[in-house]
Each structure stands twice: as C-alpha cells, then as structure tokens.
Write a protein that holds these residues in place. Structure first.
Motif, short mmCIF file in Angstrom:
data_model
loop_
_atom_site.label_atom_id
_atom_site.label_comp_id
_atom_site.label_asym_id
_atom_site.label_seq_id
_atom_site.Cartn_x
_atom_site.Cartn_y
_atom_site.Cartn_z
N GLY A 190 -24.11 -11.24 93.49
CA GLY A 190 -23.83 -9.38 93.39
C GLY A 190 -25.26 -8.92 93.11
O GLY A 190 -26.27 -9.07 93.70
N ALA A 191 -25.38 -7.60 92.36
CA ALA A 191 -26.38 -6.79 92.56
C ALA A 191 -26.37 -6.81 90.79
O ALA A 191 -25.20 -7.23 90.21
CB ALA A 191 -25.75 -5.31 92.50
N PRO A 192 -27.38 -6.29 90.42
CA PRO A 192 -27.53 -5.53 89.05
C PRO A 192 -26.65 -4.91 88.41
O PRO A 192 -25.81 -3.67 88.36
CB PRO A 192 -28.49 -5.18 88.50
CG PRO A 192 -29.64 -5.89 90.15
CD PRO A 192 -28.10 -5.99 90.85
N GLY A 193 -26.07 -5.44 87.51
CA GLY A 193 -25.08 -4.92 86.27
C GLY A 193 -23.81 -5.34 86.66
O GLY A 193 -23.16 -4.14 85.78
N GLU A 194 -23.75 -6.04 87.55
CA GLU A 194 -22.27 -6.37 88.04
C GLU A 194 -22.14 -8.04 88.42
O GLU A 194 -21.05 -8.00 88.93
CB GLU A 194 -21.52 -5.66 89.38
CG GLU A 194 -22.33 -5.57 90.08
CD GLU A 194 -21.96 -4.70 91.89
OE1 GLU A 194 -21.61 -5.30 93.25
OE2 GLU A 194 -21.62 -3.93 91.44
N SER A 195 -22.94 -8.74 87.71
CA SER A 195 -23.15 -9.92 87.93
C SER A 195 -22.90 -10.75 87.15
O SER A 195 -23.40 -11.03 86.11
CB SER A 195 -24.43 -10.34 88.43
OG SER A 195 -24.90 -11.59 88.90
N VAL A 196 -21.82 -11.69 87.75
CA VAL A 196 -21.45 -12.49 86.32
C VAL A 196 -22.46 -14.15 86.32
O VAL A 196 -22.57 -13.66 85.32
CB VAL A 196 -20.56 -13.28 87.13
CG1 VAL A 196 -19.70 -14.38 85.99
CG2 VAL A 196 -18.90 -12.94 87.55
N LEU A 197 -23.70 -14.53 87.16
CA LEU A 197 -24.23 -15.55 86.55
C LEU A 197 -25.56 -14.62 85.86
O LEU A 197 -26.08 -14.85 84.83
CB LEU A 197 -24.71 -15.32 87.92
CG LEU A 197 -23.70 -16.74 88.64
CD1 LEU A 197 -24.47 -17.29 90.18
CD2 LEU A 197 -24.08 -17.99 87.24
N GLY A 198 -25.81 -13.33 86.22
CA GLY A 198 -26.81 -12.81 85.81
C GLY A 198 -26.16 -12.10 84.19
O GLY A 198 -27.60 -12.25 83.60
N GLY A 199 -25.14 -11.93 84.22
CA GLY A 199 -25.01 -11.68 82.49
C GLY A 199 -25.34 -13.30 81.80
O GLY A 199 -25.26 -13.03 80.74
N TRP A 200 -24.38 -14.45 82.36
CA TRP A 200 -25.46 -15.78 82.01
C TRP A 200 -26.74 -16.02 81.50
O TRP A 200 -27.29 -16.16 80.82
CB TRP A 200 -24.71 -16.95 82.64
CG TRP A 200 -25.19 -18.28 82.54
CD1 TRP A 200 -24.57 -18.41 81.45
CD2 TRP A 200 -25.84 -18.91 82.74
NE1 TRP A 200 -24.83 -20.52 81.15
CE2 TRP A 200 -26.05 -20.42 82.44
CE3 TRP A 200 -26.82 -18.86 83.42
CZ2 TRP A 200 -27.19 -21.43 81.65
CZ3 TRP A 200 -27.64 -20.17 84.05
CH2 TRP A 200 -27.54 -21.28 83.49
N THR A 201 -27.82 -15.42 82.40
CA THR A 201 -29.39 -15.61 82.60
C THR A 201 -29.52 -15.50 81.06
O THR A 201 -30.46 -14.90 80.98
CB THR A 201 -29.76 -15.41 84.14
OG1 THR A 201 -29.26 -14.22 84.33
CG2 THR A 201 -29.34 -16.25 84.81
N ASP A 202 -29.00 -13.64 81.19
CA ASP A 202 -29.51 -13.03 80.40
C ASP A 202 -29.22 -13.19 79.23
O ASP A 202 -30.36 -13.47 77.93
CB ASP A 202 -28.60 -11.17 80.22
CG ASP A 202 -28.95 -9.87 80.85
OD1 ASP A 202 -30.11 -10.77 82.28
OD2 ASP A 202 -28.37 -9.62 81.38
N ALA A 203 -28.29 -14.30 78.58
CA ALA A 203 -27.66 -14.61 77.46
C ALA A 203 -29.14 -15.94 76.85
O ALA A 203 -29.85 -16.37 76.48
CB ALA A 203 -26.75 -15.19 77.63
N ILE B 244 -25.49 -9.85 105.63
CA ILE B 244 -24.30 -9.11 105.97
C ILE B 244 -23.11 -8.33 104.67
O ILE B 244 -23.23 -6.88 105.07
CB ILE B 244 -23.34 -10.97 106.74
CG1 ILE B 244 -24.26 -10.57 107.99
CG2 ILE B 244 -22.07 -9.90 106.69
CD1 ILE B 244 -23.34 -11.40 108.58
N ASP B 245 -23.32 -9.48 103.80
CA ASP B 245 -22.61 -8.65 103.03
C ASP B 245 -23.58 -7.47 101.87
O ASP B 245 -22.52 -6.16 101.86
CB ASP B 245 -22.59 -9.49 101.24
CG ASP B 245 -21.91 -8.97 100.08
OD1 ASP B 245 -21.04 -9.02 100.04
OD2 ASP B 245 -22.92 -9.18 99.17
N ALA B 246 -24.37 -8.02 101.97
CA ALA B 246 -25.30 -6.47 101.02
C ALA B 246 -25.00 -4.82 102.26
O ALA B 246 -25.49 -4.05 102.10
CB ALA B 246 -27.03 -6.84 101.02
#
Length: 435
Positions: A46-59, A305-307
């Motif tokens: 998805g986008a920054p701030g609402e990403s499931v994988l984004g939280g994982w990569t931050d960790a 398309i999603d974006a």
C-alpha cells in the motif's frame, strides 16, 4: 582437455543464439506470478503509514541498527538493550559528518535563500551525501575532503562551506577508507530516524531517489495546488516514503521473480529433462527474459490501477502508492531486452558465458589433477629418468641390447617373445604378445 574446453565454448555460443520461445504455460505462469505479487503489493504494501509489510521492515531496520551499534561498541544501560533511540544517539556521536545541516537555520552565506525549503524532515533527501548509493558515497567523500556540503534544491546542485576536521588517516588510502566507514556509519545512524524523533521519524532515501530533486518539471494536481515532480517526491519522502518503505516495496518484486525463476527451472529440469546447468535462470534464455518481463509488467499494471483508483486524481497520493521498485525493475528489463534485440552487449554476454563454461571445465580438470597421487607419480617418473640415462650411456647396439634386457628384468616387465629374439623373429609363425 583443450578439445573439451573448445567444445564447451562452442556449445555456449550456440545456446545463446537459439531462439527460446515461451509456450502458453510460460505465459500463464508469468502472469499468475505477477498477479500474486500485485495482490501482495495492494493488500500488504500500500502506502506509507498504512502498510502491513512497512511495519515489518521498520522493525527489521531497527534490529539491524541495534546489532550494528553493539558491533561498534554501544553498551546499553540496564533496560535499554532494545532502545533504538539510545543506539541511534551512540551512532550519531561516533559517526559525525560535516554535511549534516538539518535545516536552513544551520546554513549561512549566499546560498541560504536557495535552501529555504530545507527542514529536518527533508534534509536527508536534499543532502546528496546522505544517499545509500554510489552518488551519495562520492559526494560524501568529496564533502569530507573539501569541508563542504552538497545539496539538491530547486533543481540545482548547491555547495556550501562547512567547518570540520576533515578526514582521518595518515595517507590518501587511509583517508578514503575512513571516509567510507564514516559515511556508512552515519547512514546507519539515520536509516531508522533520528534519536530525538517522535514516532517513526524520517529515515534516508531509497537508492537514487535523491535524483528526483532535479525533476523540476511538470505541474501536477495535488489537492488545490499544482506542483512539479521534485516537490511531490520531496513531500512523499517527508510522509514516510524512505529506505525502509522501499524494502517493503521490494518484497512483491522478489516474490514475483523468485516464483518465475522456480517455475522456469522446474519445467526445464523435470519436463524437458535438460542438464542441471541449463536449468539455472539466466538472461541468455529468451523465454526466461520474456517471463520476467510479463510477470513484472503484470505487477506494475495491477499496482498502477490500484494507485490510480485510490489516489482520486491527487498526484501526491498516486506517487506514494506507486511501487517505485517494481516500476524501476520493469524499466530495467525493458531496456535490457531492447539492447539484446538490437544487438547491443550481445557479444560481451556471449564472451562472459563462454568464459564461465571454460572456467567450469578448468575446475573439473583441476579436480582430476588433485586426485593424482603426486608421490607415486614422482617415484615412477624418477625410475624412467634413471632408465633413460642408462640407455644414453650405451656406446653401441650390442651394449644397448644388454642394458635393455637388464632393464626389463629389473622392472619385472614381461617380454613379448620367448627365448632368443632373433630366432623368434625368424619364425614365420611367431607372434609378439604384449601384456
């Protein structure tokens, strides 16, 4: 052995020249892999701030920074073993650089006005030496050598003079080494945000993302405003589109490519029964390249398309939802295929693959040589050398014959005839039997 090497090289060239074609199952597999990657991108990136994988990569980045800080001497106090702010603070103190101006208030001189838009949230993008790529490394070394800072602002490269002690080291090579170590250590102090940041903080840019600062063209709708691409990219970075989020964007791309490579290799090995070395995914196979292109193309279409739907025409939201890693990979695949089709770089690729085959053959030959009993071979050749010297000392044919018979007996070699040699050769029915 030389014939084998030549044969291997020739087979390699012929293999490169073959026109591998995809069948319907290759097309279906590539599109399916791309679709899986696209779904992962939609629902988990998805986008920054609402990403499931984004939280994982931050960790994961936090864990990496903690591990790096411990390796370079950080000794956390009791209860602070996993305190990321403490680890970052230690790295900030030990890897200081002269180009770390955080906002326009840290800058003086004539260029201050040109950097009026620089703040603590975007200075890692505007300061080109903060980039984790060859461009950033070059400017970091240059800035440390010359006590300057280089920034990208308003589409221009801007230098300012700084105060600093310069690079450490007793000679040029030592200074370069220290400069690289200092650059990397400082990046590690910034990649998870600053020690005083509230919440997630602003990290460093993705590799080459800083070059968007030169893209001061276009007027795109961002709410009620119209902004150029450089401004949009800067705002996206400020909103969380940094290196950590770039790792999250890379996950769907990796999933897509690994799946395609696995399917392609399995089909060649078990369906077409090809040798194992010809089942290793490589750009020399046209069908494999086409599958990669289709898979990544499918991923990018789904992502686009999603974006487009979710952004509602807002270019900033569209930019933040686009998977830049996937689109960059697609562009690279297209450019590579175009170069191959028009013949650019083909000869070099053929030579590289040919030398790989030659190297494999030489490695095989070296392995066989290592299996030889060197001591036994040495003793055997020494005996032959002694015999040769004995033969060379003979002064006539009669003496040579005597030495020859003596050698046969000493080496316990069975003669090919029985009795007197002359009588045996005079017998028309006589035969020589060699064992």
């Amino acid at each position: 052995m030389y014939e084998k090497i030549i044969k291997e090289s020739t087979e390699n060239r012929e293999l490169l020249q073959t026109k591998d074609k995809c069948d319907k199952y290759d097309y279906l597999a590539a599109v399916a892999c791309g679709a899986v990657g696209g779904l992962v991108d939609i629902f988990l990136v998805g986008a920054p701030g609402e990403s499931v994988l984004g939280g994982w990569t931050d960790a994961q980045i936090d864990k990496t920074v903690l591990a790096f800080a411990r390796k370079v001497g950080w000794k956390p106090g009791e209860g602070k073993e996993n305190n990321i702010s403490s680890a970052i603070g230690y790295l900030e103190r030990n890897y200081k650089v002269n180009y770390d101006q955080r906002s326009v208030s840290d800058i003086g001189g004539l260029n201050k006005d040109k950097l009026s838009g620089m703040t603590t949230k975007n200075h890692h993008m505007k300061s080109i030496a903060h980039s984790p790529d060859p461009v950033g490394l070059f400017f970091s070394i240059l800035n440390q050598f010359t006590n300057t800072s280089a920034f990208i602002s308003q589409g221009e490269l801007i230098y300012i003079a700084t105060d600093g002690s310069g690079l450490q080291g007793g000679n040029f090579i030592a200074k370069i080494f220290c400069g690289i170590a200092n650059w990397f250590g400082h990046l590690m102090s910034d990649v998870a945000g600053s020690s005083g940041a509230k919440g997630r903080g602003t990290g460093i840019v993705m590799p080459f993302y800083e070059l968007f600062g030169f893209c001061t063209f276009g007027k795109f709708d961002v709410g009620k405003d119209r902004q150029d691409l450089a401004t949009i990219a800067t705002r996206a970075f400020q909103n969380g589109m940094d290196f950590r989020f770039g790792l999250a964007q890379a996950i769907p791309v990796v999933i897509t490519e690994l799946a395609i490579r696995l399917i392609w290799a399995i089909r060649r090995r078990f369906q077409y029964h090809m040798p194992l070395r010809e089942c290793i995914p490589s750009s020399q196979y046209a069908d494999f390249r086409i599958m990669l292109f289709l898979g990544n193309g499918t991923l990018c279409v789904i992502d686009g398309i999603d974006a487009g739907i979710r952004s509602g025409g807002n270019m900033l939201l569209l930019f933040m939802r686009l998977n830049l890693v996937a689109w960059l990979r697609l562009v690279m695949l297209v450019l590579k295929e175009v170069c191959i089709r028009v013949g650019l770089g083909i000869d070099l690729q053929r030579e590289i693959e040919a030398y790989k085959r030659i190297n494999e053959a030489l490695q095989e030959y070296l392995y066989e040589l290592k299996r030889i009993d060197a001591e036994s071979f040495k003793k055997e050749t020494e005996q032959y050398n002694i015999v040769i010297k004995i033969f060379e000392s003979a002064e006539n044919a009669e003496e040579l014959n005597k030495k020859l018979f003596h050698t046969y007996e000493s080496l316990k070699i069975e003669k090919a005839w029985q009795g007197d040699f002359d009588e045996h050769m005079s017998d028309k029915n006589g035969t020589l039997e060699f064992e």
